[in-house]
Design a protein around this motif. Sequence first.
Motif, mmCIF file in Angstrom:
data_model
loop_
_atom_site.group_PDB
_atom_site.id
_atom_site.type_symbol
_atom_site.label_atom_id
_atom_site.label_comp_id
_atom_site.label_asym_id
_atom_site.label_seq_id
_atom_site.Cartn_x
_atom_site.Cartn_y
_atom_site.Cartn_z
ATOM 1 N N HIS A 23 0.881 -1.169 0.000
ATOM 2 C CA HIS A 23 0.000 0.000 0.000
ATOM 3 C C HIS A 23 0.913 1.212 0.000
ATOM 4 O O HIS A 23 1.928 1.246 0.698
ATOM 5 C CB HIS A 23 -0.917 0.039 1.223
ATOM 6 C CG HIS A 23 -2.157 -0.796 1.071
ATOM 7 N ND1 HIS A 23 -3.143 -0.496 0.151
ATOM 8 C CD2 HIS A 23 -2.555 -1.913 1.722
ATOM 9 C CE1 HIS A 23 -4.110 -1.394 0.250
ATOM 10 N NE2 HIS A 23 -3.778 -2.270 1.192
ATOM 11 N N ALA A 70 -0.346 4.619 0.383
ATOM 12 C CA ALA A 70 -0.870 5.563 1.379
ATOM 13 C C ALA A 70 -2.276 5.131 1.752
ATOM 14 O O ALA A 70 -3.119 4.917 0.882
ATOM 15 C CB ALA A 70 -0.882 6.988 0.815
ATOM 16 N N ILE A 71 -2.529 5.019 3.042
ATOM 17 C CA ILE A 71 -3.822 4.574 3.559
ATOM 18 C C ILE A 71 -4.568 5.775 4.133
ATOM 19 O O ILE A 71 -4.013 6.502 4.971
ATOM 20 C CB ILE A 71 -3.642 3.517 4.676
ATOM 21 C CG1 ILE A 71 -2.787 2.347 4.179
ATOM 22 C CG2 ILE A 71 -4.988 3.023 5.178
ATOM 23 C CD1 ILE A 71 -3.441 1.492 3.145
ATOM 24 N N TYR A 92 -1.760 -0.062 -9.973
ATOM 25 C CA TYR A 92 -0.834 1.002 -9.599
ATOM 26 C C TYR A 92 0.410 1.043 -10.492
ATOM 27 O O TYR A 92 1.230 1.951 -10.353
ATOM 28 C CB TYR A 92 -0.379 0.839 -8.146
ATOM 29 C CG TYR A 92 -1.472 0.922 -7.118
ATOM 30 C CD1 TYR A 92 -2.762 1.353 -7.449
ATOM 31 C CD2 TYR A 92 -1.237 0.563 -5.789
ATOM 32 C CE1 TYR A 92 -3.760 1.414 -6.500
ATOM 33 C CE2 TYR A 92 -2.231 0.628 -4.841
ATOM 34 C CZ TYR A 92 -3.490 1.043 -5.195
ATOM 35 O OH TYR A 92 -4.477 1.103 -4.237
ATOM 36 N N GLU A 96 -9.852 5.166 -2.579
ATOM 37 C CA GLU A 96 -9.150 6.412 -2.283
ATOM 38 C C GLU A 96 -7.681 6.351 -2.713
ATOM 39 O O GLU A 96 -7.120 7.348 -3.172
ATOM 40 C CB GLU A 96 -9.230 6.723 -0.780
ATOM 41 C CG GLU A 96 -10.644 6.915 -0.249
ATOM 42 C CD GLU A 96 -11.231 5.641 0.306
ATOM 43 O OE1 GLU A 96 -12.041 5.731 1.252
ATOM 44 O OE2 GLU A 96 -10.869 4.536 -0.182
ATOM 45 N N GLU A 97 -7.069 5.189 -2.568
ATOM 46 C CA GLU A 97 -5.664 5.045 -2.948
ATOM 47 C C GLU A 97 -5.514 5.066 -4.470
ATOM 48 O O GLU A 97 -4.579 5.670 -5.008
ATOM 49 C CB GLU A 97 -5.088 3.757 -2.358
ATOM 50 C CG GLU A 97 -3.577 3.664 -2.451
ATOM 51 C CD GLU A 97 -3.034 2.454 -1.709
ATOM 52 O OE1 GLU A 97 -1.879 2.507 -1.258
ATOM 53 O OE2 GLU A 97 -3.767 1.442 -1.571
#
Length: 296
Positions: free
Chosen positions: A49, A51-52, A92, A124-125
């Motif tokens: 991940h 950014a959470i 990503y 959101e990511e």
Amino acid sequence: MRIGIVTPVVVQLPGVHSEWERSAGIEEIGLIAEAADRLGYHHLTCSEHVAIPAPVAEERGGTYWDPLATLGYLAARTRRIRLATQVLVLGYHHPLAVAKRYGTLDRISGGRLTLGLGVGSLKEEFELLGASFEGRGPRADEAIAALRAALSQREPEFHGEFYDFSGFVVEPHARQERVPMWIGGRTARSLRRAVTYGDGWVPFGLPFDRLSEMVGEADLPAGFEVVLATGRALDPIGAPDIAARALERVRDAGATVAGVTIAAASAENYVEQLQALRDLGIGMGISFGTQDGSAE
């Protein structure tokens, strides 16, 4: 069945990680990786991940070490344990970016990469990174096909709807002729995706009876891996009977590889737990490698 380690410290899920992990760093991870390698465990993991969102971190945790940097370091401290991304989010990355970065990891590790891949679910990511959330399933399917065409090739070629490339050199590329790909997910579609495009399935968040049903109904190819988590942190020293039952449950559900989280009070205690779990597993007929690389 073999046993792989859900690497401590690198991901810290609320209610799952041990207290010592909060202040631990790369030396503790390296100590554990060396022990797991020496004892013949199948693989180490590192998730992804970038950014959470802060509210989501309350549930999913906010600590996620970068898998490429982490596994690259652990490659230098180990000899034969496999290094598994569990999982990279396909949306990503461009497939050739994955092929270059993780092909290099495969090269420097001597061909020990297992590429765990997932479609992703954190909208959101996706939006933060400028990646398309809608239609991510079909895009992921094509990305896996593009990766299969690219990972082990100096001059990869692929022509699809979302990704199209030829005439480029990607060097270094993966050492393995076929890098194992484990596909994550929790739906029947994810299992179909894994059977169609991958070499294994890494489900999450499903009860064992449902997992057993899904695996039993699927027409799995030879050598296909079913990687199931034990669902609790095991304490093979303090509660060996509970640890044994947890391993039996995943094996009965159809696992060829168990992904294990281990309870410990420190990195040193974690190493002791690894030894105890190995002893327990050998008594159950679970396969471990030996120092010379043979099975035991």
